[in-house]
Design a protein around this motif. Structure first.
Motif, PDB file in Angstrom:
ATOM      1  N   VAL A   1       0.851  -1.192   0.000  1.00  0.00           N
ATOM      2  CA  VAL A   1       0.000   0.000   0.000  1.00  0.00           C
ATOM      3  C   VAL A   1       0.887   1.243   0.000  1.00  0.00           C
ATOM      4  O   VAL A   1       1.669   1.450   0.924  1.00  0.00           O
ATOM      5  CB  VAL A   1      -0.946   0.008   1.215  1.00  0.00           C
TER       6      VAL A   1
ATOM      7  N   CYS B   1      -3.658   7.208  -2.377  1.00  0.00           N
ATOM      8  CA  CYS B   1      -3.137   5.861  -2.115  1.00  0.00           C
ATOM      9  C   CYS B   1      -3.334   4.948  -3.315  1.00  0.00           C
ATOM     10  O   CYS B   1      -4.383   4.962  -3.961  1.00  0.00           O
ATOM     11  CB  CYS B   1      -3.860   5.294  -0.888  1.00  0.00           C
TER      12      CYS B   1
ATOM     13  N   ASP C   1      -3.434   0.992  -3.612  1.00  0.00           N
ATOM     14  CA  ASP C   1      -3.449  -0.291  -2.910  1.00  0.00           C
ATOM     15  C   ASP C   1      -3.236  -1.385  -3.951  1.00  0.00           C
ATOM     16  O   ASP C   1      -4.157  -1.754  -4.682  1.00  0.00           O
ATOM     17  CB  ASP C   1      -4.781  -0.476  -2.185  1.00  0.00           C
TER      18      ASP C   1
END
Length: 354
Positions: A28, A97, A99
């Motif tokens: 992540v 982010c 992931d």
């Protein structure tokens, strides 16, 4: 920021890992500041559709435009090129982010009273679908409406396809058209069909609600029948609340047999996960032996427009280099990829391959 391949027509580099990382999960990648160079934003692909986060175009597997010497991936306008911002929050904190465990880009804006989450993904198993969602959640007892603005610069036009507007389908917009120039005289000019749910200028959580999610779907295929069928399938999953869950589960199944965990510095593990993400997201889903896969180009399906990343051409070394790592990870992945690669190596499927 996040593991992104920085490519140009003369150089191929490894994924970049210049980012601020929150937590210790090497899969992540999170930062509070986006890179100034848009080429370093993460890519989202599922082997049939590919785009870059906040980019106004997407690409379709095997769809090229231009005569010999100018052949490149055909640019299709991207309905998932949407940015959000939250009004009226003085203590707002934003994170961005990628992931890689779920093949999802997540933008979160959070303050003391509420949070807004924008999630974008190319569906791992339903390869004709791109999707994004916006979720607003209230954390303070004060019951007032919370507004999130959605910004899109979508234009139903392309330099590579003769796009026409079709009739709306189940309340969604419809666009279709064929490529302008075949690679060789008399060669194929694929037709692309796209259906997408319209994006409002904003969404608002009413004062009497604690949380709400809005989901937006894009379906792309090379026939009207397939694009309508897959759009309906996606909408059905949205209705049951399981569209993202099915995407999540498909990635979990893939990582189960392909994960490589190592002891050592966190950046080393990050580099491994970043490289594997770009490789695994570029190959067809498990169990898709009949998928007409056109192969992996150096910059991936998300890149390859005119003048960029070898124009999206597929080279012979995808077999000699890229299949060896996947074979070591999971035999089923390698066999599936090999069957798909053979589909474009037969006569009539060698266009845009070098």
């Amino acid at each position: 920021m996040i593991p992104s391949a920085s490519w140009n027509s003369s150089h191929c580099s490894l994924p970049l890992l210049d980012m601020a990382v929150v937590g210790e999960d090497p899969a992540v990648f999170t930062t509070d500041t986006l890179p100034s160079d848009a080429r370093l934003l993460p890519t989202l692909t599922n082997a049939y559709l590919g785009t870059r986060v906040y980019r106004d175009i997407l690409h379709v597997n095997g769809v090229y435009n231009g005569a010999v010497g100018e052949t490149h991936r055909a640019d299709l306008p991207s309905p998932v090129n949407v940015k959000m911002d939250v009004e009226g929050a003085d203590d707002l904190r934003e994170t961005f982010c990628l992931d890689t465990r779920t093949g999802t880009y997540i933008h979160t804006a959070q303050c003391s009273e509420h949070s807004a989450t924008h999630r974008i993904y190319a569906h791992r198993s339903l390869i004709h679908l791109l999707a994004f969602s916006v979720t607003i959640a209230r954390s303070a007892p004060e019951a007032k409406p919370i507004k999130v603005n959605l910004h899109t610069q979508f234009k139903p036009e392309s330099p590579d396809l003769d796009l026409q507007k079709g009739p709306d389908f189940l309340g969604a917009h419809y666009l279709y058209g064929k490529t302008l120039v075949p690679e060789v005289e008399g060669g194929p000019q694929p037709t692309v069909h796209m259906i997408w749910t319209p994006v409002p200028q904003s969404v608002t959580l009413p004062g009497d609600q604690k949380e709400q999610r809005w989901e937006f779907l894009t379906a792309v295929a090379e026939s009207e029948e397939v694009v309508q069928r897959t759009f309906c399938e996606g909408m059905s999953l949205i209705g049951s609340g399981s569209l993202y869950l099915s995407h999540f589960q498909a990635w979990a199944e893939l990582w189960e047999g392909c994960c490589v965990d190592v002891d050592g510095p966190l950046p080393f593990s990050q580099a491994i996960y970043g490289c594997l993400y770009y490789l695994l997201s570029a190959i067809p889903p498990l169990g898709s032996a009949n998928f007409p896969f056109s192969g992996i180009s150096p910059g991936g399906l998300s890149n390859g427009t005119s003048g960029e990343d070898y124009w999206g051409h597929v080279f012979w070394d995808q077999v000699s280099r890229r299949n060896r790592p996947s074979f070591l990870l999971l035999v089923e992945v390698e066999m599936n990829w090999g069957r798909c690669c053979l589909s474009w190596q037969r006569p009539g499927h060698l266009l845009s391959c070098s």
